[in-house]
Design an enzyme around this catalytic site. Structure first.
Site, PDB file in Angstrom:
ATOM      1  N   HIS A  56       0.850  -1.190   0.000  1.00 21.55           N
ATOM      2  CA  HIS A  56       0.000   0.000   0.000  1.00 21.55           C
ATOM      3  C   HIS A  56       0.888   1.244   0.000  1.00 21.55           C
ATOM      4  CE1 HIS A  56      -1.985   3.121   2.684  1.00 21.55           C
ATOM      5  NE2 HIS A  56      -2.772   3.105   1.617  1.00 21.55           N
ATOM      6  N   HIS A 130       2.529  10.746  -1.073  1.00 20.65           N
ATOM      7  CA  HIS A 130       1.605  10.346  -0.006  1.00 20.65           C
ATOM      8  C   HIS A 130       1.776  11.366   1.118  1.00 20.65           C
ATOM      9  CE1 HIS A 130       0.074   7.451   3.300  1.00 20.65           C
ATOM     10  NE2 HIS A 130      -0.956   7.928   2.617  1.00 20.65           N
TER      11      HIS A 130
END
Length: 337
Positions: A56, A130
């Site tokens: 992820h 991110h």
């Protein structure tokens, strides 16, 4: 074996049966080449039905603490504060291993979120992100993946490209990225619309699947968005509940399906409940929670998890638990190893 068989029993059964057949832990001796080591009975089933480890936010190990904050919105106004960026870095880094180390560890699915820096002098240079941008650009990382794919031609890699933050519906950026991908991976790409198996990929010399989550793109090289289900919570019970529900009702047996074990920070002021823990980090939270989440994977019985994505995906206990599931499926179907 029933789907509700307690994981302690069926995993013990798998280990006993593998040992009885002279396999033991030798079933997979190198996680860097685990697909080619799977039993022949699994070579001709769709990849949609294999258990595949994934990561992820795969590039978050490379986040740049000097980058401006691009998410969450509640922290953007603090971009100029070094202490805030460094704190965000501790809670945005979901992976610790480089992309090559993740591949060597057995990870085969990669969650790659792409962005363009708004004032970059190079109009086509892209990064991953991110919370913060990565230090390494997209093309450099894709070249690393291509080099690895060439050294491991029987390992199938799934790249899920998404988000495209800062593209602002600029078709030329998408066209440039897709052209680069097609030129780089060439004939290694598994074309869209087929039902791939290990055997079909090996016979055709293909081992890269590219999912491109932008509906306006229609290209035979680019697979459409892969379904990714996750709990959207930092609470383990909530993650397990959401994943269990989707396993029963949302699974498409004719396509890839991702169960995301990842925890998710709130995107509002509640995020402060976590990021203000000065002696903690996201990686530490994952280390505490992952053992229980792996129990959920092992308890799924015949519900076939397909791709299982996690934070800290390079951990051997995560990779081995997912790969081991393929042997359980063989035994549950009474297929000899």
């Amino acid at each position: 074996m029933g789907a509700d068989l307690d994981f302690y029993y069926f995993y013990a059964f798998v280990e006993i049966q593998m040992s009885a057949n002279g396999k033991g832990k030798r079933g997979v001796t190198r996680y860097s080449d685990w697909m080619m080591q799977l039993p022949p009975e699994l070579h001709n089933i769709p990849l949609f039905n294999l258990a595949i480890p994934g990561s992820h936010d795969s590039m978050s190990y490379d986040l740049d603490s000097s980058s401006s904050i691009i998410e969450p919105d509640s922290l953007k106004k603090f971009s100029r504060l070094c202490c805030v960026r460094k704190t965000l870095l501790k809670w945005a880094a979901t992976q610790e291993d480089t992309i090559t180390k993740q591949l060597d560890a057995g990870v085969r699915y990669f969650d790659l979120r792409i962005a363009r820096k708004p004032h970059d002098t190079n109009p086509t240079r892209l990064y991953f992100y991110h919370g913060l941008y990565t230090r390494t650009d997209v093309e450099s990382v894709l070249k690393m993946i291509n080099d690895w794919a060439e050294r491991h031609p029987r390992e199938i890699i799934i790249l899920a490209l998404s988000h495209f933050k800062g593209f602002d519906q600029k078709t030329e950026l998408h066209n440039h990225l897709i052209s680069f991908i097609k030129t780089l991976f060439g004939t290694k790409v598994v074309l869209r619309g087929v039902t791939p198996t290990l055997r079909s990929c090996w016979d055709q010399g293909t081992n890269v699947i590219v999912s491109y989550d932008y509906p306006a793109i229609h290209d035979s090289y680019m697979w459409s968005k892969i379904s990714y289900f996750y709990g959207d919570s930092m609470k383990i019970a909530r993650v397990e509940s959401v994943l269990s529900e989707h396993h029963y009702f949302a699974r498409d047996p004719t396509g890839f399906f991702v169960c995301g074990l990842n925890l998710t920070l709130p995107d509002d002021a509640r995020i402060c409940l976590y990021v203000l823990r000065l002696c903690d980090s996201f990686a530490n939270v994952v280390r505490r929670s992952l053992p229980r989440l792996l129990l959920w994977v092992k308890q799924q019985g015949s519900r076939k998890p397909n791709i299982v994505a996690s934070d800290l995906a390079g951990r051997e206990d995560f990779v081995s638990a997912v790969i081991q599931y393929n042997y359980y499926l063989l035994l549950s179907a009474s297929i000899p190893l």
